[in-house]
Design an enzyme around this catalytic site. Structure first.
Site, PDB file in Angstrom:
ATOM      1  CE  LYS A 107     -26.955   2.316  21.321  1.00 45.16           C
ATOM      2  NZ  LYS A 107     -25.631   1.898  20.860  1.00 45.16           N
ATOM      3  CB  SER A 108     -23.627   6.554  26.348  1.00 40.97           C
ATOM      4  OG  SER A 108     -23.461   6.807  24.971  1.00 40.97           O
ATOM      5  CB  ALA A 111     -26.867   6.111  30.265  1.00 40.37           C
ATOM      6  NE  ARG A 112     -23.609  10.059  26.655  1.00 37.50           N
ATOM      7  CZ  ARG A 112     -22.401  10.572  26.482  1.00 37.50           C
ATOM      8  NH1 ARG A 112     -22.231  11.875  26.438  1.00 37.50           N
ATOM      9  NH2 ARG A 112     -21.370   9.774  26.343  1.00 37.50           N
ATOM     10  CD  GLU A 133     -35.690  -2.220  35.256  1.00 34.37           C
ATOM     11  OE1 GLU A 133     -36.183  -1.168  35.694  1.00 34.37           O
ATOM     12  OE2 GLU A 133     -34.483  -2.480  35.338  1.00 34.37           O
ATOM     13  CD  GLN A 152     -21.167  -2.594  22.955  1.00 30.69           C
ATOM     14  OE1 GLN A 152     -20.509  -2.250  23.922  1.00 30.69           O
ATOM     15  NE2 GLN A 152     -20.847  -2.283  21.718  1.00 30.69           N
ATOM     16  CE1 TYR A 166     -30.821 -19.835  33.214  1.00 28.75           C
ATOM     17  CE2 TYR A 166     -31.946 -20.606  31.253  1.00 28.75           C
ATOM     18  CZ  TYR A 166     -31.963 -19.918  32.448  1.00 28.75           C
ATOM     19  OH  TYR A 166     -33.121 -19.318  32.872  1.00 28.75           O
TER      20      TYR A 166
END
Length: 184
Positions: A107-108, A111-112, A133, A152, A166
């Site tokens: 999510k931004s 990240a910001r 992680e 997301q 899998y």
């Protein structure tokens, strides 16, 4: 391969248990948002954290991982040390259909702040809680919040079924229930 919209995600969650618990719509207002969005689903993290520490001066070896490299914390917030990382898991349990591959992006909001969420793809036929992680790339301690959004998930439907999914190959992370350390 095409990306799936909110209508499809909602139907698969409600009729096939693809995401449990499922939040229909975006939850905002004083929290890092989570829930259904136009072309994805914003996942939350649980209150279980494994914070990386090098108190034992261990060498990180994915083939022979030393669990003493982590400190277990159960809390509503987690402080990630500078230039370190934490492992956590989603609140949501996923059951990925055989013809779907999921990609997860951070999510931004985080990240910001210099926090990077890393998750490998959710493969066709995989199910479980997602281990995430989160790296703190800054020289300062950083805070993350349990029960709020962290990343997301995007859902891509394949043009045909894979020969081997899998669950067919008994993947080593199939059905994981908690924060799961590396396995060989």
């Amino acid at each position: 391969m095409s990306i799936k919209a909110d209508r499809w995600i909602k139907r698969m969650a409600q009729e096939h248990g693809m995401i449990e618990p499922f939040v229909d719509g975006q939850v905002r207002g004083g929290v890092v948002s989570y829930g259904l969005s136009s072309y994805g689903y914003d996942i939350r993290i649980a209150d279980e954290f494994k914070i990386f520490t090098n108190v034992n001066s261990a060498i990180i070896d994915p083939k022979n991982f030393d669990p003493r490299s982590f400190v277990d914390v159960k809390a509503d917030v987690c402080i990630i040390p500078p230039n370190s990382f934490v492992l956590c898991r989603t609140i949501e349990y996923f059951r990925i259909p055989r013809n779907v591959l999921c990609v997860c992006v951070g999510k931004s909001t985080y990240a910001r702040c210099g926090l990077i969420a890393n998750v490998t793809p959710f493969e066709p036929g995989w199910e479980g809680y997602v281990t995430i992680e989160i790296s703190n790339t800054t020289p300062l301690p950083a805070k993350i919040y349990a029960n709020e959004g962290i990343a997301q998930v995007l859902f891509f439907e394949g043009d045909e079924l894979p020969d081997v999914a899998y669950d067919d190959r008994s993947g080593k992370y199939q059905g994981q229930t908690g924060v799961t350390l590396p396995r060989i």
